[in-house]
Design a protein around this motif. Structure first.
Motif: not given
Length: 113
Positions: A13-36
């Motif tokens: 649970f903690y590992i997958i949530n950490a992955m979700d958080m870090t990947m989401s941050w990376y994706y929204v800040h490195n792709h012009p059309n990805i939003k949270e």
């Protein structure tokens, strides 16, 4: 609580949530059309906003969910992580120009990366 989650369930649970958080941050800040997609966060949250949201919700869920509920949460967050990765890799990187146009007068796509 009748059926407490196992250590392995909580660790996942903690590992997958950490992955979700870090990947989401990376994706929204490195792709012009990805939003949270989380309605309690802005479209392009900063790292602190992600940390605050996960830091508040994850421990409450981990402490109060039973084993079957943690299993379901783990499945849902895993599917979210996989979907986010799919969207990041398949979403158009075109950025709309003035008036929403992506093409010049000759039909050339001018804003795609």
């Amino acid at each position: 609580m009748h059926d407490e989650p196992t250590d392995a369930q909580l660790r996942y649970f903690y590992i997958i949530n950490a992955m979700d958080m870090t990947m989401s941050w990376y994706y929204v800040h490195n792709h012009p059309n990805i939003k949270e997609g989380n309605p309690i966060l802005p479209e392009k949250p900063n790292a602190g906003q992600f940390l605050l949201q996960k830091g508040l919700t994850a421990p409450i869920i981990a402490q109060n969910f039973e084993a079957s509920e943690i299993t379901m949460a783990n499945i849902i967050v895993t599917l979210v992580v996989l979907r986010n990765h799919y969207l990041y890799n398949t979403a158009s990187r075109c950025v709309n120009g003035p008036g929403g146009a992506n093409f010049d007068i000759y039909g050339n796509n001018v804003n795609c990366l």
